[in-house]
Design a protein around this motif. Structure first.
Motif, PDB file in Angstrom:
ATOM      1  N   GLY A   1       0.777  -1.224   0.000  1.00 50.12           N
ATOM      2  CA  GLY A   1       0.000   0.000   0.000  1.00 50.12           C
ATOM      3  C   GLY A   1       0.809   1.273   0.000  1.00 50.12           C
ATOM      4  O   GLY A   1       0.258   2.368  -0.177  1.00 50.12           O
ATOM      5  N   ALA A   2       2.111   1.183   0.217  1.00 50.98           N
ATOM      6  CA  ALA A   2       2.958   2.369   0.175  1.00 50.98           C
ATOM      7  C   ALA A   2       3.196   2.787  -1.271  1.00 50.98           C
ATOM      8  O   ALA A   2       3.125   1.969  -2.191  1.00 50.98           O
ATOM      9  N   THR A   3       3.478   4.059  -1.472  1.00 50.10           N
ATOM     10  CA  THR A   3       3.743   4.583  -2.816  1.00 50.10           C
ATOM     11  C   THR A   3       5.230   4.528  -3.116  1.00 50.10           C
ATOM     12  O   THR A   3       6.057   4.916  -2.291  1.00 50.10           O
ATOM     13  N   SER A   4       5.570   4.041  -4.288  1.00 45.98           N
ATOM     14  CA  SER A   4       6.968   3.972  -4.692  1.00 45.98           C
ATOM     15  C   SER A   4       7.492   5.366  -5.042  1.00 45.98           C
ATOM     16  O   SER A   4       6.834   6.137  -5.754  1.00 45.98           O
ATOM     17  N   LEU A   5       8.666   5.669  -4.522  1.00 49.56           N
ATOM     18  CA  LEU A   5       9.363   6.905  -4.892  1.00 49.56           C
ATOM     19  C   LEU A   5      10.316   6.663  -6.046  1.00 49.56           C
ATOM     20  O   LEU A   5      10.988   7.592  -6.496  1.00 49.56           O
ATOM     21  N   GLY A   6      10.392   5.417  -6.477  1.00 51.41           N
ATOM     22  CA  GLY A   6      11.267   5.065  -7.577  1.00 51.41           C
ATOM     23  C   GLY A   6      12.527   4.348  -7.114  1.00 51.41           C
ATOM     24  O   GLY A   6      12.810   4.256  -5.922  1.00 51.41           O
ATOM     25  N   PRO A   7      13.293   3.819  -8.081  1.00 56.30           N
ATOM     26  CA  PRO A   7      14.537   3.119  -7.740  1.00 56.30           C
ATOM     27  C   PRO A   7      15.610   4.095  -7.273  1.00 56.30           C
ATOM     28  O   PRO A   7      15.740   5.198  -7.816  1.00 56.30           O
TER      29      PRO A   7
END
Length: 380
Positions: A328-334
């Protein structure tokens, strides 16, 4: 920005928005400091632009690099800027890790800070004389003392007399003077005990008049005496410099941090083969433990990561492998793998130790001391 312990790092990691990070050797060329500064700024600006940093971040970082830092010898600076605002500017005395490290992305690159200053050590400097003394409470992350206290004792009859006339009277006078010195140092001892008790200081460096030091040591509490080291110099006298004192502080703080590292590595080595599940030496096991806020001490070898990147998340579990469910967390990217691990550790209040690969069992890239056993170990 001068006060930047782990709480400050956690706050920096939580803030939204991409950051530009610069770690630079800012040691001055004594023969031509202006030229050194100009060349460094030009190099940093070009590197930041190539990394994708916006112009407002480049300008903010350049403005910091233009400021004289006033520190002699080798020194580096770590700067983090976001939306044109410098959120971190740390001077790190000592041999720089590299001439220049530059990055731009979702997570600030704070590994150099954790390598050179793994944690914030609280310490005390006490400079004493027969009339009292000065006590300074300081932290490794602060450029100046966080608290200062001056203890003023009695000054009448503070000097002993010499001569053979009226020997008996002189003897009483000498004894009275010694008692005044003792009472004065009792005041300093009481103040010092209170500061140590309230601050959790790990080190006291004591300097000043030799007799005053002796009287003070005789009267401080055992807990204070345990962390005290004496510097055989009177930095309180006129014309004295702080160079020797600074060297002594740096040496003892380095010893404290080295003891931390040794202790963590020793516990990991001892627990690696045990069944209690309180030491993890597998990279992916460490990642899973970080996701569960299970890590008490994270030990990483930045140059040995088995993957280049991990996914940074905007909330718990803070980090994920590219194939993981983000819960459920949002990805900030690699982001670079080591930065993702360090961020997850700081955000879950874990202590961080940075080492080389050959210091870890089986030349692992990451290891951890855990707050509770792993599920499999606890149920075996």
């Amino acid at each position: 920005m001068a006060d930047f312990g782990n709480e400050g790092m956690a706050d920096l990691y939580r803030r939204p928005g991409e950051t530009s990070t610069v770690y630079a050797d800012v040691s001055q060329d004594a023969s031509d400091p202006r030229r050194t500064s100009t060349l460094r700024q030009r190099t940093v600006a070009e590197a930041l632009s190539q990394a994708g940093a916006p112009v407002e971040n480049v300008a903010a970082i350049e403005a910091i690099l233009e400021q004289p830092h006033g520190i002699g010898g080798p020194v580096s600076r770590l700067i983090v800027a976001r939306e044109g605002v410098v959120e971190l500017s740390e001077l790190l005395p000592g041999e720089p890790l590299a001439e220049l490290i530059v990055g731009h992305g979702a997570v600030p690159q704070l590994a150099p800070l954790l390598i050179q200053r793994p944690r914030d050590v609280t310490y005390v400097v006490a400079e004493v004389g027969r009339d009292g003394g000065e006590i300074r409470l300081a932290r490794l992350s602060r450029a100046t003392a966080i608290a200062e206290q001056s203890v003023a004792g009695e000054t009448e009859f503070i000097t002993k007399v010499h001569g053979e006339d009226n020997f008996l009277a002189n003897g009483r006078y000498q004894h009275h003077t010694e008692e005044i010195w003792k009472r004065n140092e009792a005041l300093v001892a009481s103040a010092l005990d209170a500061i140590v008790r309230d601050s959790g200081a790990e080190l006291i460096v004591l300097t000043g008049d030799v007799r005053a030091r002796q009287l003070l040591v005789d009267q401080i509490a055992p807990a204070t005496r345990e962390i005290l080291t004496e510097l055989p110099a009177n930095t309180r006298s006129s014309g004295a410099t702080n160079e020797v004192l600074q060297q002594e502080l740096e040496r003892h703080i380095a010893s404290i941090l080295a003891h931390d590292e040794y202790g963590a590595l020793e516990r990991i080595a001892a627990g690696a083969g045990r069944e209690d599940g309180l030491a993890e030496t597998d990279f992916w096991g460490v990642l899973r433990s970080l996701q569960h806020a299970q890590v008490d001490v994270l030990v990483v070898a930045p140059d040995a990561m088995p993957v280049d990147e991990l996914i940074a998340l905007d909330r718990e579990p803070w980090v994920a492998a590219p194939t993981d469910d983000t819960l459920g967390a949002t990805s900030l990217g690699p982001v670079p793998a080591v930065d993702a691990l360090l961020r997850a550790a700081i955000l879950t209040d874990a202590r961080v130790v940075v080492v080389s690969p050959d210091e870890l069992p089986k030349r692992s890239s990451a290891a951890a001391l855990l707050r509770w056993p792993t599920v499999s170990s606890a149920t075996d």
